[in-house]
Design a protein around this motif. Structure first.
Motif, short mmCIF file in Angstrom:
data_model
loop_
_atom_site.label_atom_id
_atom_site.label_comp_id
_atom_site.label_asym_id
_atom_site.label_seq_id
_atom_site.Cartn_x
_atom_site.Cartn_y
_atom_site.Cartn_z
N THR A 1 -5.61 0.68 8.54
CA THR A 1 -6.17 -0.66 8.77
C THR A 1 -5.05 -1.69 8.89
O THR A 1 -5.07 -2.54 9.80
CB THR A 1 -7.12 -1.05 7.61
OG1 THR A 1 -8.21 -0.12 7.60
CG2 THR A 1 -7.66 -2.46 7.78
N LEU B 1 -6.72 11.58 -1.66
CA LEU B 1 -6.18 10.42 -2.38
C LEU B 1 -6.61 9.16 -1.71
O LEU B 1 -6.56 8.67 -0.81
CB LEU B 1 -4.65 10.49 -2.46
CG LEU B 1 -4.14 11.66 -3.27
CD1 LEU B 1 -2.59 11.67 -3.24
CD2 LEU B 1 -4.59 11.58 -4.70
N GLU C 1 0.84 -1.21 0.00
CA GLU C 1 0.00 0.00 0.00
C GLU C 1 0.87 1.25 0.00
O GLU C 1 0.61 2.20 -0.74
CB GLU C 1 -0.95 0.01 1.20
CG GLU C 1 -1.97 1.13 1.17
CD GLU C 1 -2.91 1.04 -0.02
OE1 GLU C 1 -3.28 2.12 -0.54
OE2 GLU C 1 -3.30 -0.07 -0.43
N LYS D 1 2.30 2.16 -3.48
CA LYS D 1 1.41 2.56 -4.57
C LYS D 1 1.61 4.03 -4.93
O LYS D 1 2.02 4.84 -4.11
CB LYS D 1 -0.05 2.35 -4.15
CG LYS D 1 -0.45 0.90 -4.05
CD LYS D 1 -1.91 0.78 -3.69
CE LYS D 1 -2.33 -0.68 -3.66
NZ LYS D 1 -3.75 -0.80 -3.29
N LEU E 1 -2.25 12.88 2.67
CA LEU E 1 -3.05 11.99 1.82
C LEU E 1 -4.53 12.26 2.01
O LEU E 1 -5.28 12.35 1.04
CB LEU E 1 -2.77 10.51 2.17
CG LEU E 1 -1.48 9.89 1.69
CD1 LEU E 1 -1.39 8.46 2.20
CD2 LEU E 1 -1.37 9.92 0.19
N SER E 2 -4.94 12.40 3.25
CA SER E 2 -6.35 12.62 3.55
C SER E 2 -6.82 13.97 3.01
O SER E 2 -7.90 14.05 2.43
CB SER E 2 -6.58 12.56 5.07
OG SER E 2 -6.32 11.28 5.54
N ARG F 1 -0.80 6.00 -5.47
CA ARG F 1 -1.83 6.70 -4.72
C ARG F 1 -2.25 5.86 -3.51
O ARG F 1 -3.29 5.23 -3.53
CB ARG F 1 -3.03 6.97 -5.61
CG ARG F 1 -2.67 7.82 -6.81
CD ARG F 1 -3.86 8.04 -7.68
NE ARG F 1 -4.20 9.44 -7.56
CZ ARG F 1 -5.24 10.00 -8.10
NH1 ARG F 1 -6.09 9.28 -8.79
NH2 ARG F 1 -5.48 11.29 -7.94
N PRO F 2 -1.41 5.83 -2.47
CA PRO F 2 -1.76 5.03 -1.30
C PRO F 2 -2.99 5.58 -0.58
O PRO F 2 -3.29 6.77 -0.67
CB PRO F 2 -0.52 5.13 -0.41
CG PRO F 2 0.19 6.35 -0.86
CD PRO F 2 -0.16 6.54 -2.31
N SER F 3 -3.68 4.70 0.09
CA SER F 3 -4.88 5.07 0.84
C SER F 3 -4.54 5.19 2.31
O SER F 3 -4.10 4.20 2.93
CB SER F 3 -5.96 4.01 0.63
OG SER F 3 -6.97 4.11 1.62
N ALA F 4 -4.77 6.36 2.90
CA ALA F 4 -4.52 6.56 4.33
C ALA F 4 -5.37 5.59 5.15
O ALA F 4 -4.91 5.02 6.14
CB ALA F 4 -4.82 7.99 4.73
N GLU F 5 -6.60 5.36 4.71
CA GLU F 5 -7.50 4.44 5.42
C GLU F 5 -6.95 3.02 5.41
O GLU F 5 -6.95 2.34 6.43
CB GLU F 5 -8.88 4.50 4.78
CG GLU F 5 -9.93 3.71 5.52
CD GLU F 5 -11.30 3.90 4.90
OE1 GLU F 5 -11.88 2.88 4.46
OE2 GLU F 5 -11.77 5.05 4.84
N LYS F 6 -6.49 2.57 4.27
CA LYS F 6 -5.94 1.21 4.18
C LYS F 6 -4.65 1.09 4.98
O LYS F 6 -4.41 0.07 5.62
CB LYS F 6 -5.70 0.83 2.72
CG LYS F 6 -6.98 0.56 1.96
CD LYS F 6 -6.69 0.16 0.54
CE LYS F 6 -7.99 -0.06 -0.22
NZ LYS F 6 -7.76 -0.43 -1.62
#
Length: 81
Positions: A45, A81, A32, A35, A76-77, A37-42
Protein backbone atom coordinates in the motif's frame (compact mmCIF):
# COMPACT_ATOMS: atom_id res chain seq x y z
CA UNK A 1 12.65 -16.17 5.44
CA UNK A 2 15.05 -13.37 4.66
CA UNK A 3 15.38 -11.07 7.65
CA UNK A 4 15.10 -7.86 5.65
CA UNK A 5 14.84 -6.79 2.02
CA UNK A 6 17.64 -4.87 0.27
CA UNK A 7 18.31 -1.43 1.67
CA UNK A 8 15.33 0.85 1.29
CA UNK A 9 16.41 3.97 -0.71
CA UNK A 10 15.04 6.39 1.86
CA UNK A 11 17.65 9.12 1.34
CA UNK A 12 17.28 9.00 -2.43
CA UNK A 13 13.49 9.19 -2.13
CA UNK A 14 13.74 12.09 0.32
CA UNK A 15 15.92 14.02 -2.12
CA UNK A 16 13.38 13.50 -4.90
CA UNK A 17 10.29 14.15 -2.75
CA UNK A 18 8.48 17.33 -3.67
CA UNK A 19 6.61 17.93 -0.43
CA UNK A 20 6.08 16.93 3.18
CA UNK A 21 3.19 14.61 2.29
CA UNK A 22 5.53 12.55 0.11
CA UNK A 23 8.10 12.44 2.90
CA UNK A 24 5.46 11.19 5.33
CA UNK A 25 4.67 8.30 2.95
CA UNK A 26 8.40 7.53 2.71
CA UNK A 27 8.62 7.51 6.51
CA UNK A 28 5.54 5.30 6.80
CA UNK A 29 7.07 2.71 4.47
CA UNK A 30 10.40 2.88 6.25
CA UNK A 31 8.65 2.44 9.61
CA UNK A 32 6.73 -0.58 8.35
CA UNK A 33 9.92 -2.17 7.03
CA UNK A 34 11.58 -1.56 10.41
CA UNK A 35 8.93 -3.42 12.42
CA UNK A 36 9.63 -6.79 13.94
CA UNK A 37 6.63 -8.13 12.03
CA UNK A 38 6.14 -6.00 8.91
CA UNK A 39 2.96 -6.41 6.90
CA UNK A 40 3.39 -7.26 3.20
CA UNK A 41 -0.02 -5.70 2.55
CA UNK A 42 0.91 -2.42 4.23
CA UNK A 43 4.26 -2.34 2.43
CA UNK A 44 2.50 -2.74 -0.91
CA UNK A 45 0.00 0.00 0.00
CA UNK A 46 2.79 2.43 0.88
CA UNK A 47 4.64 1.58 -2.34
CA UNK A 48 1.50 2.28 -4.36
CA UNK A 49 1.19 5.71 -2.72
CA UNK A 50 4.80 6.51 -3.57
CA UNK A 51 4.34 5.32 -7.15
CA UNK A 52 1.66 7.99 -7.56
CA UNK A 53 4.38 10.64 -7.28
CA UNK A 54 6.13 11.01 -10.67
CA UNK A 55 9.43 12.08 -9.08
CA UNK A 56 9.47 8.97 -6.87
CA UNK A 57 8.10 6.41 -9.32
CA UNK A 58 11.35 5.08 -10.79
CA UNK A 59 13.21 4.99 -7.48
CA UNK A 60 10.56 3.10 -5.56
CA UNK A 61 9.74 0.81 -8.49
CA UNK A 62 13.38 -0.21 -8.95
CA UNK A 63 13.62 -1.06 -5.26
CA UNK A 64 10.23 -2.79 -5.02
CA UNK A 65 10.69 -4.86 -8.17
CA UNK A 66 14.07 -6.18 -7.02
CA UNK A 67 13.70 -9.97 -6.81
CA UNK A 68 15.09 -9.92 -3.26
CA UNK A 69 12.31 -7.54 -2.15
CA UNK A 70 9.72 -9.73 -3.85
CA UNK A 71 11.15 -12.80 -2.12
CA UNK A 72 11.00 -10.98 1.22
CA UNK A 73 7.34 -10.06 0.62
CA UNK A 74 6.53 -13.59 -0.48
CA UNK A 75 8.16 -14.96 2.66
CA UNK A 76 6.12 -12.56 4.79
CA UNK A 77 2.91 -13.62 3.09
CA UNK A 78 3.64 -17.35 3.33
CA UNK A 79 4.64 -17.02 6.99
CA UNK A 80 1.34 -15.33 7.73
CA UNK A 81 3.00 -12.32 9.28
Amino acid sequence: MEDRPPAFPRDQLYEAAADEASRSHIDALHDELSKDRPSAEKIETHVQRLREQPALLAIVTNWFDDPRVQTFLGDLSSAGL
